[in-house]
Write a protein that holds these residues in place. Structure first.
Motif, mmCIF file in Angstrom:
data_model
loop_
_atom_site.group_PDB
_atom_site.id
_atom_site.type_symbol
_atom_site.label_atom_id
_atom_site.label_comp_id
_atom_site.label_asym_id
_atom_site.label_seq_id
_atom_site.Cartn_x
_atom_site.Cartn_y
_atom_site.Cartn_z
ATOM 1 N N VAL A 114 90.473 12.833 1.342
ATOM 2 C CA VAL A 114 89.841 13.830 2.039
ATOM 3 C C VAL A 114 90.326 15.310 1.333
ATOM 4 C CG1 VAL A 114 89.174 15.399 3.992
ATOM 5 C CG2 VAL A 114 89.033 12.790 3.879
ATOM 6 N N ALA A 115 91.686 15.491 1.250
ATOM 7 C CA ALA A 115 92.156 16.588 0.642
ATOM 8 C C ALA A 115 91.966 16.800 -0.965
ATOM 9 C CB ALA A 115 93.828 16.480 0.703
ATOM 10 N N SER A 116 91.860 15.613 -1.505
ATOM 11 C CA SER A 116 91.578 15.776 -3.019
ATOM 12 C C SER A 116 89.915 16.098 -3.147
ATOM 13 C CB SER A 116 91.484 14.425 -3.722
ATOM 14 O OG SER A 116 91.198 14.364 -4.862
ATOM 15 N N ILE A 117 89.005 15.683 -2.213
ATOM 16 C CA ILE A 117 87.744 15.707 -2.235
ATOM 17 C C ILE A 117 87.476 17.540 -1.846
ATOM 18 C CG2 ILE A 117 85.354 15.282 -1.281
ATOM 19 C CD1 ILE A 117 86.436 12.439 -1.049
ATOM 20 N N LEU A 118 87.935 17.889 -0.809
ATOM 21 C CA LEU A 118 87.852 19.059 -0.497
ATOM 22 C C LEU A 118 88.259 20.269 -1.606
ATOM 23 C CD1 LEU A 118 88.501 18.936 3.484
ATOM 24 C CD2 LEU A 118 86.207 19.037 2.410
ATOM 25 N N SER A 119 89.467 19.752 -2.147
ATOM 26 C CA SER A 119 89.834 20.720 -3.193
ATOM 27 C C SER A 119 89.056 20.911 -4.198
ATOM 28 C CB SER A 119 91.244 20.048 -3.641
ATOM 29 O OG SER A 119 91.806 20.859 -4.782
ATOM 30 N N ALA A 120 88.428 19.890 -4.808
ATOM 31 C CA ALA A 120 87.592 19.949 -5.639
ATOM 32 C C ALA A 120 86.158 20.579 -5.387
ATOM 33 C CB ALA A 120 87.228 18.449 -6.548
ATOM 34 N N GLY A 122 85.890 22.640 -2.802
ATOM 35 C CA GLY A 122 85.950 24.058 -2.631
ATOM 36 C C GLY A 122 85.970 24.963 -3.928
ATOM 37 N N TYR A 123 86.381 24.376 -5.033
ATOM 38 C CA TYR A 123 86.525 25.039 -6.398
ATOM 39 C C TYR A 123 84.987 25.016 -6.804
ATOM 40 C CZ TYR A 123 86.965 25.817 -11.181
ATOM 41 O OH TYR A 123 86.853 26.192 -12.577
ATOM 42 N N GLU A 124 84.209 23.759 -6.744
ATOM 43 C CA GLU A 124 83.056 23.829 -7.472
ATOM 44 C C GLU A 124 82.005 24.232 -6.712
ATOM 45 O OE1 GLU A 124 82.356 19.639 -8.108
ATOM 46 O OE2 GLU A 124 84.155 19.637 -9.635
ATOM 47 N N GLU A 125 81.888 24.468 -5.444
ATOM 48 C CA GLU A 125 80.659 24.752 -4.653
ATOM 49 C C GLU A 125 80.931 26.180 -3.792
ATOM 50 O OE1 GLU A 125 77.855 23.216 -4.298
ATOM 51 O OE2 GLU A 125 78.676 21.703 -5.492
ATOM 52 N N TYR A 126 82.099 26.472 -3.828
ATOM 53 C CA TYR A 126 82.354 27.989 -2.996
ATOM 54 C C TYR A 126 83.017 28.815 -3.695
ATOM 55 C CZ TYR A 126 80.755 25.448 1.194
ATOM 56 O OH TYR A 126 80.009 24.799 1.938
ATOM 57 N N GLY A 127 83.506 28.475 -5.107
ATOM 58 C CA GLY A 127 84.269 29.550 -5.938
ATOM 59 C C GLY A 127 85.415 29.742 -5.666
ATOM 60 N N ILE A 128 86.229 29.105 -4.654
ATOM 61 C CA ILE A 128 87.618 29.149 -4.220
ATOM 62 C C ILE A 128 88.332 29.110 -5.703
ATOM 63 C CG2 ILE A 128 89.643 28.394 -3.132
ATOM 64 C CD1 ILE A 128 87.403 27.365 -1.086
ATOM 65 N N PRO A 129 89.209 29.955 -5.864
ATOM 66 C CA PRO A 129 89.860 30.115 -7.230
ATOM 67 C C PRO A 129 90.805 28.898 -7.358
ATOM 68 C CG PRO A 129 90.355 32.086 -6.207
ATOM 69 C CD PRO A 129 89.648 31.049 -5.249
ATOM 70 N N GLN A 131 93.484 27.974 -8.581
ATOM 71 C CA GLN A 131 95.012 28.130 -8.053
ATOM 72 C C GLN A 131 95.090 27.933 -6.572
ATOM 73 O OE1 GLN A 131 93.358 30.160 -10.034
ATOM 74 N NE2 GLN A 131 94.271 30.253 -11.854
ATOM 75 N N VAL A 132 94.269 28.262 -5.813
ATOM 76 C CA VAL A 132 94.284 28.279 -4.097
ATOM 77 C C VAL A 132 93.838 26.630 -3.886
ATOM 78 C CG1 VAL A 132 93.189 28.999 -2.271
ATOM 79 C CG2 VAL A 132 93.661 30.519 -3.866
ATOM 80 N N SER A 133 92.807 26.240 -4.530
ATOM 81 C CA SER A 133 92.328 25.043 -4.051
ATOM 82 C C SER A 133 93.496 23.892 -4.509
ATOM 83 C CB SER A 133 90.924 24.608 -4.693
ATOM 84 O OG SER A 133 91.143 24.550 -5.893
ATOM 85 N N GLY A 134 94.030 24.082 -5.657
ATOM 86 C CA GLY A 134 95.055 23.244 -6.434
ATOM 87 C C GLY A 134 96.470 23.313 -5.559
ATOM 88 N N GLY A 135 96.545 24.548 -5.012
ATOM 89 C CA GLY A 135 97.886 24.825 -4.216
ATOM 90 C C GLY A 135 97.733 23.971 -2.903
ATOM 91 N N VAL A 136 96.377 24.136 -2.293
ATOM 92 C CA VAL A 136 96.465 23.220 -0.932
ATOM 93 C C VAL A 136 96.496 21.631 -1.254
ATOM 94 C CG1 VAL A 136 94.688 22.924 0.745
ATOM 95 C CG2 VAL A 136 94.983 25.203 -0.035
#
Length: 163
Positions: A114-120, A122-129, A131-136
């Motif tokens: 779930v962490a892996s899916i949400l990280s990707a 968040g980056y693709e759909e919500y434009g979270i940087p 670095q932030v999604s990768g850090g989480v």
């Protein structure tokens, strides 16, 4: 010639049935192999082992179904009949649950996926940087690795359970 073989075949069938019955009562796979090795024919030995394995599998399946279907509430924790804590309800039960892979191993795998899916996502759909999604994700992965190390590190388990 045919009349002489009939009693031999019947005797062999009775011997096979007797050996197979003993193999079904054997306590472990090694004992099953030893009991089945008493037979003369390789095909009968293989059949004997297969029947014992299938019977053992059926017995285990019934035990698992029986154990998994009966829950009880102990000190706020949901516990299966076989002692597996399904949902820890206290800090002490949480510590026991966390260091036992039979109890928390599935949850750990789900958390990392779930962490892996949400990280990707968040980056693709919500434009979270990235670095932030990768850090989480990196933090949760490190947490998962530390958690998995508790399963094999006896000193770590003792430390967690004693605190």
């Amino acid at each position: 010639g045919a009349r002489r073989r009939a009693p031999t075949a019947a005797a062999a069938s009775e011997a096979y049935a007797a050996v197979t019955a003993r193999a079904l009562e054997a306590p472990d796979p090694k004992a099953v192999r030893e009991v089945c090795a008493e037979l003369d024919d390789n095909l009968e030995i293989a059949r004997c082992k297969r029947e014992a394995r299938l019977a053992d599998r059926r017995t285990k399946k019934v035990e698992v179904q029986r154990g998994a279907s009966e829950y009880k509430n102990e000190n706020g924790s949901w516990v299966r009949q076989d002692g597996i804590i399904v949902v820890p309800g206290s800090y002490a039960d949480f510590k026991v649950w966390a260091v036992d892979p039979a109890m928390s191993g599935d949850f750990q795998i789900i958390l990392l996926v779930v962490a892996s899916i949400l990280s990707a996502f968040g980056y693709e759909e919500y434009g979270i940087p990235r670095q932030v999604s990768g850090g989480v994700f990196t933090f949760l992965k490190a947490l998962g690795i530390a958690w998995a190390s508790l399963y094999w590190c006896t000193a770590c388990q003792d430390f967690v359970l004693s605190s």
